[in-house]
Design a protein around this motif. Structure first.
Motif, short mmCIF file in Angstrom:
data_model
loop_
_atom_site.label_atom_id
_atom_site.label_comp_id
_atom_site.label_asym_id
_atom_site.label_seq_id
_atom_site.Cartn_x
_atom_site.Cartn_y
_atom_site.Cartn_z
N THR A 126 0.82 -1.22 0.00
CA THR A 126 0.00 0.00 0.00
C THR A 126 0.85 1.26 0.00
O THR A 126 0.37 2.32 -0.39
N THR A 127 2.12 1.17 0.43
CA THR A 127 2.98 2.35 0.41
C THR A 127 3.38 2.72 -1.01
O THR A 127 3.97 3.78 -1.23
N VAL A 128 3.05 1.86 -1.96
CA VAL A 128 3.28 2.16 -3.37
C VAL A 128 1.98 2.54 -4.05
O VAL A 128 1.91 3.51 -4.82
N ARG A 129 0.91 1.82 -3.75
CA ARG A 129 -0.36 2.01 -4.45
C ARG A 129 -1.15 3.21 -3.94
O ARG A 129 -1.81 3.90 -4.72
N ASP A 130 -1.12 3.47 -2.63
CA ASP A 130 -1.91 4.55 -2.04
C ASP A 130 -1.12 5.86 -2.11
O ASP A 130 0.00 5.95 -1.58
N SER A 131 -1.68 6.88 -2.72
CA SER A 131 -0.93 8.13 -2.94
C SER A 131 -0.57 8.82 -1.64
O SER A 131 0.53 9.38 -1.51
N ASP A 132 -1.47 8.83 -0.64
CA ASP A 132 -1.17 9.48 0.63
C ASP A 132 -0.04 8.76 1.37
O ASP A 132 0.86 9.41 1.93
N ARG A 133 -0.09 7.43 1.37
CA ARG A 133 0.97 6.68 2.03
C ARG A 133 2.29 6.80 1.28
O ARG A 133 3.36 6.87 1.88
N ARG A 134 2.20 6.83 -0.04
CA ARG A 134 3.42 6.96 -0.85
C ARG A 134 4.10 8.30 -0.58
O ARG A 134 5.33 8.39 -0.52
N ALA A 135 3.33 9.35 -0.38
CA ALA A 135 3.90 10.67 -0.13
C ALA A 135 4.63 10.72 1.20
O ALA A 135 5.62 11.46 1.35
N GLY A 136 4.17 9.96 2.18
CA GLY A 136 4.81 9.97 3.49
C GLY A 136 5.94 8.98 3.65
O GLY A 136 6.67 9.01 4.65
N TYR A 137 6.13 8.11 2.64
CA TYR A 137 7.14 7.06 2.76
C TYR A 137 8.55 7.61 2.93
O TYR A 137 9.31 7.10 3.78
#
Length: 475
Positions: A267-278
């Motif tokens: 989900t840290t790749v697919r979800d834009s909000d999670r990807r931004a915080g990675y």
């Protein structure tokens, strides 16, 4: 397994042995097939022949470090005392080496097959095998490890070929082989296929395997592979197996990346909000010696709870630098909140209770710009702080002073009290509370304003609260 496949010796059957399974998918990749089920007859034999050709390429190499010596170098780790690397190899001509390799990898004649079932798949075994072909297997010279009349472990040709193939699906470095295994066949197929392509590139380039991997490089390899996986869902956890079959070191070390962790990583790749915080999460995990991505991988394997501890500790470090609520708090929020529920299995209703409590605390702390209340909150949450006493004092303030409309009259209800002070994971709930308060204050745009001395005191206290994560993580 169908009756037809049970009778067909030139077909690959998946068994319960992790290395055989990895080898089966590696063999399929070498043959250009989607999976082991397509490895039959000539297709199977062509994949075995391809491995033999790779070994034959080493016959002209004088040393393992030569450009053509990739598989010769690997053989000391994988197949010690085999016909690829005999003690007298330096005295042999290339044709002699070729003859010995072909003899080793040839199929036993049917007339010589055993009257015994394969130890892996149960089909008719074609010979006795030991350490040379079975990683960490006993030498066939050790008769006391087998039953009377048996000269090793009985295996069919398809299963032993899978054991020969597993190194293609491995990461070979630092004198060890690292393998990713999963009971999710779709995931295993994809990860093994990527590993085979990398191994083939390394073999062509003559990449050396003697170099020492970087910090937690193998764990990082698994984490990166999971994040790059294109499937919709990870249906099982992953095992990282690190082994050495050399005569100098017999090693098998295993670690597990659980299914919830693997799916959350996706989900840290697919979800834009999670990807931004990675990237912020990676920065939170770093130390002076170890990059954040490598440390995150290690903690996801060994101590998943530490990931949140270090995320909160990172924010406390930022407060200690500026005296202010760090703006990256809002970027971290989707990751931290999802991690608590999806990985640490905190009940979502309890998480919402803590977040609601944090909103009440943020309303209390953010009533004005005085740094004192914020400073006291940080002090109460540091190691040795009296959080219970702080709540008792602030509970009175909550009753006496005007409260935001619609908020509960009790600052710390019984359910939240039990989570923070009586639950088995009280420390994790407190870390979540600290994060949620910072998140609520950041959303409100609150900044403490006061004297230089007051702000410096906040910095000092936040620095102490941030260092607690290391003490807690080593408990």
């Amino acid at each position: 397994m169908s009756a037809d496949m049970a009778m067909e010796p030139d077909s690959v059957v998946l068994t319960a042995h992790p290395l055989q399974r990895v080898g089966a998918f590696a063999l399929a990749s070498l043959a250009g097939m989607a999976g082991p089920g397509e490895l039959r007859g000539d297709v199977f034999q062509s994949a075995v022949d391809a491995m033999t050709r790779d070994l034959l390429a080493t016959t002209t190499a004088a040393r393992a470090s030569d450009p053509a010596g990739f598989w010769l170098s690997a053989s000391y780790l994988l197949w010690p005392n085999s016909k690829l690397n005999p003690t007298a190899r330096g005295k042999q001509s290339p044709p002699e080496r070729e003859s010995l390799i072909k003899e080793w990898r040839s199929r036993p004649a049917p007339a010589d097959w055993l009257r015994a079932p394969c130890a892996y798949c149960g089909r008719g075994a074609c010979g006795w095998y030991g350490k040379v072909d079975i990683p960490l297997g006993a030498s066939v010279a050790h008769r006391n490890t087998t039953a009377r009349g048996q000269d090793g472990t009985p295996l069919c040709y398809a299963c032993v070929a899978c054991l020969w193939a597993f190194p293609y699906g491995a990461s070979l470095s630092g004198g060890r082989a690292a393998v990713i295994h999963s009971w999710d066949d779709e995931l295993l197929a994809a990860l093994t296929r990527d590993a085979v392509e990398r191994t083939k590139r390394d073999a062509v380039a003559g990449a050396a395997m003697a170099g020492k991997p970087g910090p937690y490089a193998r764990e990082l390899w698994v984490m990166s592979a999971v994040r790059a996986y294109s499937g919709l869902r990870v249906r099982a956890g992953l095992e990282l197996l690190v082994l050495s079959n050399s005569n100098k070191e017999q090693l098998l070390a295993t670690q597990e990346l659980s299914q919830p962790v693997a799916q959350w990583l996706r989900t840290t790749v697919r979800d834009s909000d999670r990807r931004a915080g990675y990237p912020v999460l990676l920065a939170a995990q770093a130390s002076r010696q170890v990059p954040g991505e490598a440390f995150l991988a290690k903690r996801l394997f060994a101590r998943p709870a530490q990931v949140m501890d270090f995320a909160v500790g990172h924010l406390m470090d930022r407060v200690s630098e500026t005296g202010l609520v760090p703006p990256e708090t809002l970027k971290l929020a989707p990751l931290v909140n999802s991690y608590c529920i999806e990985v640490l299995t905190m009940d979502d209703k309890d998480v919402e209770r803590v977040k609601e409590l944090a909103r009440r605390l943020a309303a209390l702390l953010g009533r004005d710009s005085r740094p004192g209340p914020f400073r006291d909150f940080i002090r109460a949450n540091s190691r040795g702080g009296n959080l219970h006493g702080w709540f008792r004092s602030k509970g009175v303030d909550w009753l006496l002073f005007p409260r935001p409309e619609g908020t509960a009259p009790v600052l710390l209800p019984v359910a939240e009290y039990r989570l923070l002070f009586e639950d088995d994971r009280s420390w994790s709930w407190r870390r979540l509370l600290v994060f949620a308060v910072l998140e609520a204050l950041a959303e409100a745009g609150w900044e403490p304003k006061g004297s230089r001395e007051e702000l410096d005191e906040i910095k000092d206290l936040a620095g102490a609260a941030g260092s607690d994560r290391e003490e807690e993580g080593e408990r």
